[in-house]
Design a protein around this motif. Structure first.
Motif, PDB file in Angstrom:
ATOM      1  N   LEU A  49       0.837  -1.189   0.000  1.00  0.00           N
ATOM      2  CA  LEU A  49       0.000   0.000   0.000  1.00  0.00           C
ATOM      3  C   LEU A  49       0.876   1.244   0.000  1.00  0.00           C
ATOM      4  O   LEU A  49       2.061   1.194   0.337  1.00  0.00           O
ATOM      5  N   SER A  50       0.273   2.348  -0.354  1.00  0.00           N
ATOM      6  CA  SER A  50       0.974   3.620  -0.194  1.00  0.00           C
ATOM      7  C   SER A  50       1.077   3.937   1.298  1.00  0.00           C
ATOM      8  O   SER A  50       0.332   3.384   2.122  1.00  0.00           O
ATOM      9  N   THR A  51       1.993   4.821   1.644  1.00  0.00           N
ATOM     10  CA  THR A  51       2.132   5.203   3.050  1.00  0.00           C
ATOM     11  C   THR A  51       0.834   5.803   3.572  1.00  0.00           C
ATOM     12  O   THR A  51       0.426   5.545   4.716  1.00  0.00           O
ATOM     13  N   LYS A  52       0.171   6.584   2.743  1.00  0.00           N
ATOM     14  CA  LYS A  52      -1.105   7.185   3.138  1.00  0.00           C
ATOM     15  C   LYS A  52      -2.120   6.119   3.514  1.00  0.00           C
ATOM     16  O   LYS A  52      -2.748   6.180   4.571  1.00  0.00           O
ATOM     17  N   ALA A 125      -1.733  10.658  12.108  1.00  0.00           N
ATOM     18  CA  ALA A 125      -1.948   9.956  10.836  1.00  0.00           C
ATOM     19  C   ALA A 125      -2.110  10.945   9.682  1.00  0.00           C
ATOM     20  O   ALA A 125      -1.672  10.683   8.550  1.00  0.00           O
ATOM     21  N   ALA A 126      -2.731  12.085   9.952  1.00  0.00           N
ATOM     22  CA  ALA A 126      -2.934  13.093   8.899  1.00  0.00           C
ATOM     23  C   ALA A 126      -1.616  13.667   8.401  1.00  0.00           C
ATOM     24  O   ALA A 126      -1.534  14.146   7.262  1.00  0.00           O
ATOM     25  N   LEU A 127      -0.581  13.620   9.230  1.00  0.00           N
ATOM     26  CA  LEU A 127       0.726  14.119   8.796  1.00  0.00           C
ATOM     27  C   LEU A 127       1.289  13.289   7.656  1.00  0.00           C
ATOM     28  O   LEU A 127       2.127  13.772   6.878  1.00  0.00           O
ATOM     29  N   TRP A 128       0.868  12.035   7.549  1.00  0.00           N
ATOM     30  CA  TRP A 128       1.271  11.167   6.442  1.00  0.00           C
ATOM     31  C   TRP A 128       0.186  11.097   5.363  1.00  0.00           C
ATOM     32  O   TRP A 128       0.197  10.200   4.535  1.00  0.00           O
ATOM     33  N   GLY A 129      -0.751  12.019   5.398  1.00  0.00           N
ATOM     34  CA  GLY A 129      -1.754  12.120   4.354  1.00  0.00           C
ATOM     35  C   GLY A 129      -3.018  11.316   4.571  1.00  0.00           C
ATOM     36  O   GLY A 129      -3.903  11.312   3.715  1.00  0.00           O
ATOM     37  N   ALA A 130      -3.141  10.627   5.715  1.00  0.00           N
ATOM     38  CA  ALA A 130      -4.332   9.816   5.969  1.00  0.00           C
ATOM     39  C   ALA A 130      -5.548  10.710   6.190  1.00  0.00           C
ATOM     40  O   ALA A 130      -5.444  11.798   6.771  1.00  0.00           O
ATOM     41  N   THR A 131      -6.696  10.248   5.729  1.00  0.00           N
ATOM     42  CA  THR A 131      -7.947  10.983   5.907  1.00  0.00           C
ATOM     43  C   THR A 131      -9.016  10.061   6.474  1.00  0.00           C
ATOM     44  O   THR A 131      -8.923   8.835   6.349  1.00  0.00           O
TER      45      THR A 131
END
Length: 257
Positions: A49-52, A125-131
């Motif tokens: 998976l992508s890091t996000k 988690a949002a710092l790595w682009g997670a939403t």
């Protein structure tokens, strides 16, 4: 209003005491963040998976399996045991503070801690682009039910099985670690063999993790997580009533001592 003021006073006292113990507060911040980062990168690598996406899958299980478990369940057990050792309950009997307000105050204090850790996990988690892909309202319900279940169970364990502060770690480890592993807190439940998957269906942590994962990472609606939510709702109701009964029994024992 009297009960409300007393409840808020107890809540404020516990939170202020936590803020004074800055070392414990720092550890409670470091632990879930470190677990989230490790889980996020491991899932991204092992599942291609992508890091996000790795962090989107890691955040729900880290929240219910690491942050809320140790702060709300372990924290409530620790609070009850330390209050008994410090003779706080003895002073309660000669004060105008009601037992109901005391119970609700401890419950509300650990709920505040759980909400704070929720914000911490999803901000990290949002710092790595997670939403958060699904309904925030539905996710909040799952998190609130998880907090209720953990705090209620913490009251049961703390009042019935733990007598000294030294008992807390062994008690939480004995009951909690196997449930966390089978519940998917540290790796996806798809890695479990069939027999453990069947056992996981009666594990509340599994339903917490799967429900929040579905809403947070997959954008599932209420119908798609209905079975997990029903189990979690029933378990939370049982735990809050069980915790209240255990608390009342503890008061009767303490009054006779």
């Amino acid at each position: 209003m009297k009960h409300w003021r007393e409840t808020m006073a107890v809540t404020q006292r516990i939170l202020i005491e936590l803020l004074r113990r800055r070392r414990s507060l720092i550890f409670w911040i470091i632990f879930p963040i470190s677990v989230l980062i490790i889980n996020g990168f491991v899932l991204a690598e092992s599942m291609n998976l992508s890091t996000k996406r790795g962090f989107e899958y890691a955040a729900p299980s880290t929240l219910v399996g690491a942050a809320l478990f140790f702060s709300c369940l372990g924290g409530s057990v620790s609070t009850v045991v330390s209050e008994r050792e410090q003779q706080t309950l003895k002073r309660l009997f000669i004060s105008p503070l009601s037992g109901t307000s005391y119970f609700l105050g401890i419950f509300l204090a650990h709920s505040c801690i759980g909400i704070g850790q929720t914000l911490l996990i999803y901000t990290t988690a949002a710092l790595w682009g997670a939403t958060f892909k699904g309904s925030i309202f539905l996710g909040a319900i799952i998190i609130l039910l998880s907090i209720i279940a953990y705090v209620g169970l913490g009251f049961i364990l703390g009042t019935q099985l733990a007598r000294r502060t030294e008992d807390v770690n062994s008690l939480v480890a004995a009951f909690g670690v196997p449930l966390l592993i089978v519940g998917g807190a540290f790796f996806p439940t798809t890695f479990l063999p069939e027999i453990l998957l069947e056992i996981a269906k009666v594990n509340p942590i599994y339903h917490m993790s799967e429900a929040l994962l579905g809403v947070s990472a997959e954008g599932n609606n209420l119908r798609e997580i209905a079975s997990h939510l029903r189990f979690l709702l029933g378990f939370a109701v049982i735990m809050i009533f069980g915790g209240w009964i255990a608390y009342r029994r503890m008061l009767l024992v303490e009054r006779r001592l």
